[in-house]
Design an enzyme around this catalytic site. Structure first.
Site, mmCIF file in Angstrom:
data_model
loop_
_atom_site.group_PDB
_atom_site.id
_atom_site.type_symbol
_atom_site.label_atom_id
_atom_site.label_comp_id
_atom_site.label_asym_id
_atom_site.label_seq_id
_atom_site.Cartn_x
_atom_site.Cartn_y
_atom_site.Cartn_z
ATOM 1 N N ALA A 186 -98.365 14.350 -7.119
ATOM 2 C CA ALA A 186 -99.744 14.504 -6.639
ATOM 3 C C ALA A 186 -100.515 13.183 -6.820
ATOM 4 O O ALA A 186 -100.248 12.452 -7.775
ATOM 5 C CB ALA A 186 -100.434 15.639 -7.393
ATOM 6 N N PRO A 187 -101.434 12.862 -5.888
ATOM 7 C CA PRO A 187 -101.894 13.676 -4.760
ATOM 8 C C PRO A 187 -100.991 13.658 -3.526
ATOM 9 O O PRO A 187 -101.220 14.400 -2.596
ATOM 10 C CB PRO A 187 -103.249 13.063 -4.429
ATOM 11 C CG PRO A 187 -103.113 11.632 -4.824
ATOM 12 C CD PRO A 187 -102.216 11.616 -6.033
ATOM 13 N N GLY A 188 -99.982 12.776 -3.467
ATOM 14 C CA GLY A 188 -98.996 12.900 -2.399
ATOM 15 C C GLY A 188 -98.868 11.761 -1.423
ATOM 16 O O GLY A 188 -98.080 11.853 -0.486
ATOM 17 N N CYS A 329 -99.869 2.492 -12.944
ATOM 18 C CA CYS A 329 -101.070 1.781 -12.508
ATOM 19 C C CYS A 329 -101.709 1.097 -13.714
ATOM 20 O O CYS A 329 -102.930 0.981 -13.799
ATOM 21 C CB CYS A 329 -102.051 2.723 -11.822
ATOM 22 S SG CYS A 329 -102.491 4.159 -12.819
#
EC number: 2.1.1.-
Length: 775
Positions: A186-188, A329
């Site tokens: 997610a989010p995809g 990230c």
């Protein structure tokens, strides 16, 4: 009024009217900044600067540029979906229409930068611009461009995705036959990239490969479903598990159960704790400005163990010769190189870092570092584990430090990791490492088999390798999973097969796992029920559409065990195999694409099921009747008028439609290579042949997409008459045609039945049946 509300109101009153947005070091913001009177976040953090200057992750002489880049807003980026046949047409439309309109345009005194392609992304399918989302939404000069982006995003033709987020799927080097696991999906946005790569050849409706997209957050799984559904693939399954203990699945191979190992695994680990509201990793400072005031090293120290467990679980499930991409990230080596070094050390040669320096030409990156230190949130440094006092052992673990042995450290080739710094190509910060599996993980090789014990007993006798490596005390809540035992993979498969064979599972029904095996969070999902081979429902469908003998009818499923089957879905045979063999251990949120919908009045026609636009590109290669070839002018009429009479369409279209019985049809447009000005990509639409008219069953955003590709600009919509106004229709004289009303007066149905007219295939923005939005 509470203290916080009073404080915000007071700050709002005190704020000067001429405040400017984005001043360095936390200048005040005006209309373009935060609204509602929230205090300005100062873009400074002395601990952050001290930490990274000490670690020397930024080249000498570039620190000022690095910090300046972090304080600037992140540029907007978009990606054109690469697997659809319309990708080139969308790119042509963007470059020759919308981007040209941005030339010499100024917004609020700032010159708009014409979007530029990302130099390292293949085929110019990814672009970036200095336009922020706020400017895009609010500037009247950019209204058409913004509407285009929103509509094409909803249709699945464009994805608005951060540039660095596009890197991991590219480095996976996916092929259509690969079995792929996306562990924290997610989010995809990365998941959609993987699906595109599976469908590189659009002439193959069912690639051999598939994507299993997992996320631990039940609500985010539905966001993931929404993203994946835009691409209408039968090769995607969304599941809901903790990635660090995601179940090992089985598949049936020539009548015997075998462990499913994945050819490719995307391990994009979380950069924030799920249990609190802490911001994401420090690589996201340009878009998540809360990171500036909340950043400490504590977040990385707390995440390291989870990230290592997830990466370890991924490595176990990777096939020999397979490739796993680990990404974060975060710029912090505790979340980056430390995790990779620990994983390589415990793998004992089973894993190695791949050299991908030449795989994305044009991408600027810094090599991974080989030496780093650990700092506590109060600024205390430790260079090795031996120096850490016992009182800190719960917070700092030995796996956070680089290996002491210089030869072992050199053999790891940590310099093959990639660290993306924001100031090099105006992006966010990011870290990527590509791992290749050479052999089984060492704890999967250990012998002998423990005799006389069931698989469940063996599971509870050993600790996980992550716990052993970190030197943790025994924790009863973290007992070994099947993949960590001393039993070989084949033996595990046979043991589980015996357990399942003794059960009373209903054939073809894949329901949620029983509560005694796994806690269920979130919504209760409907079962996945495959249509039996002798089901009387299928022969009328087969006859009506003259389905090819090669049609994989065994891959059809529904989401109900009782009553009438209203929707029929289709999955690939490989995902069918996964579903049938793992329903006891896997929580499936969604899979399959809708290919047929039942008409309430279907008994009046020869077939009770009409085609669904969502799955038409998968289904079309198997349909041999009820196909009408239409011209581009016919497509324009069909997409702008709700129920155009036959006389409105070309004589060629009428001659094909006149002898067809009422019911669902396929409308196919084939491009004319001799006419380069015409649309050069094929279009397949679902339609309905009525008494004297034809209508299409296409979602609104998809209609707008096709109209734009044909050079029409949509100006508005007359809902009462079902007419979409375009620049062509507005230029024509006279009143809009009232064919729809006439057709209804003549007894022409507005749709096959009233309920189906409002189905997800017709109404834009509805989720497919069986997909519940987050509540």
């Amino acid at each position: 009024m509470g203290r916080r509300s009073r404080g915000r109101r007071l700050q709002q009153q005190q704020r000067p009217e001429d405040a400017e947005d984005g001043a360095e070091g936390g200048g005040k913001r005006g209309e373009a900044g935060w609204e509602g009177g929230y205090p300005e976040i100062v873009k400074e953090n002395k601990l952050f600067e001290h930490y990274y200057q000490e670690l020397k992750i930024v080249p000498e002489g570039e620190w000022g540029q690095f910090m300046d880049a972090l304080r600037e807003p992140l540029p907007a980026t978009l990606r054109i979906t690469g697997y659809k046949s319309h990708a080139k047409e969308i790119l042509h439309c963007l470059k020759n229409k919308y981007f040209k309109e941005l030339e010499d345009l100024e917004v609020d005194g700032q010159k708009v930068e014409v979007p530029q392609p990302l130099s390292w992304y293949p085929e110019e399918l990814a672009w970036h611009t200095n336009l922020s989302r706020k400017i895009l939404r609010k500037s009247p000069h950019l209204e058409k461009f913004h509407q285009f982006l929103v509509s094409e995003t909803e249709s699945g033709n464009i994805s608005r995705q951060e540039a660095v987020s596009m890197i991991p799927p590219l480095l996976l080097n996916v092929r259509p036959h690969h079995k792929i696991l996306d562990m924290c999906a997610a989010p995809g946005s990365k998941t959609t990239q993987l699906i595109e790569m599976l469908h590189a050849d659009m002439n193959v409706p069912f690639p051999e490969g598939f994507v299993i997209a997992n996320d631990v957050d039940n609500k985010r799984c539905y966001l993931l479903v929404h993203q994946a559904k835009r691409l209408s693939s039968p090769c995607i399954m969304v599941v809901n598990h903790d990635a660090s203990s995601i179940p090992r699945l089985q598949i049936d191979v020539d009548g015997r159960k075998e462990i499913l190992f994945y050819d490719r695994i995307l391990c994009d680990v979380p950069c924030r704790r799920c249990t609190d509201d802490d911001p994401s990793g420090d690589g996201t400072m340009r878009k998540n400005i809360d990171v500036w005031k909340k950043w400490t090293t504590l977040n990385s120290l707390q995440l390291h163990g989870l990230q290592l467990r997830i990466a370890t679980r991924g490595a176990e499930q990777l096939a020999e010769g397979g490739r796993m991409v680990y990404s974060t990230c975060s710029l912090n080596p505790i979340e980056d190189e430390a995790v990779i070094a620990s994983l390589l050390e415990k793998s004992e040669g089973a894993l190695e870092l791949a050299d991908v320096s030449n795989e994305l030409p044009g991408l600027k990156w810094m090599p991974g570092i080989t030496q780093w230190k650990v700092m506590t949130k109060d600024g205390q440094w430790f260079t090795d584990w031996d120096a850490v006092p016992h009182s800190r052992h719960t917070q700092i673990r030995p796996t956070m430090f680089p290996p002491k042995d210089p030869e072992k450290l050199q053999a790891m080739h940590l310099e093959r990791c990639l660290r993306i710094l924001p100031h090099h190509q105006n992006t966010g910060g990011f870290f990527v490492a590509v791992l290749v599996k050479k052999s089984s993980m060492p704890w999967n090789k250990r012998q002998p088999k423990l005799q006389g014990k069931s698989a469940e007993t063996r599971e509870s006798t050993q600790l996980s390798p992550a716990d052993l490596t970190e030197g943790k005390p025994t924790d009863p809540s973290k007992l070994e999973s099947p993949s960590f035992t001393g039993t070989g993979d084949t033996e595990i498969a046979h043991a589980t097969e015996d357990l399942e064979n003794n059960g009373s599972k209903k054939d073809g029904v894949c329901g949620p796992p029983p509560s005694k095996k796994m806690k269920l969070f979130g919504f209760k999902e409907d079962p996945f029920v495959f249509i039996p081979e002798d089901d009387p429902l299928f022969p009328p469908i087969e006859k009506f559409y003259a389905l090819d003998p090669s049609f994989p009818r065994m891959n059809l499923l529904t989401r109900t065990t009782e009553g009438k089957k209203r929707q029929l879905y289709m999955v690939s045979k490989e995902l069918r195999n996964v579903l049938l063999n793992n329903s006891e251990k896997m929580k499936v949120i969604n899979t399959g694409i809708k290919v047929w919908c039942r008409n309430n009045s279907g008994e009046e026609f020869d077939c009770a099921f009409r085609l669904a636009q969502e799955g038409i590109y998968t289904l079309y290669p198997f349909i041999n009747s009820r196909i009408i070839t239409v011209s581009m002018e016919d497509v324009k009429i069909l997409l702008t008028q709700e129920n155009p009479f036959f006389r409105k369409l070309s004589s060629e279209t009428y001659s094909q439609a006149k002898d067809l019985a009422k019911g669902s049809i396929v409308l196919k447009y084939e491009p004319d290579s001799a006419n380069p000005d015409a649309l050069q990509c094929p279009i397949v639409l679902c339609g309905w042949r009525g008494k004297a008219s034809i209508r299409t069953f296409v979602p609104k955003n998809e209609r707008l997409h096709y109209l734009r590709m044909m050079g029409l600009e949509v100006l508005g919509e007359k809902k009462k008459e079902g007419v979409i106004l375009t620049n062509e229709s507005a230029a024509s004289t006279g009143q809009p045609d009232n064919d729809v009303t006439e057709g209804q007066r003549a007894g022409e149905p507005n749709s096959p039945d009233a309920e189906e007219a409002n189905s997800p295939d017709v109404t834009a923005g509805c989720d497919p049946a069986g997909v519940h939005p987050p509540r």
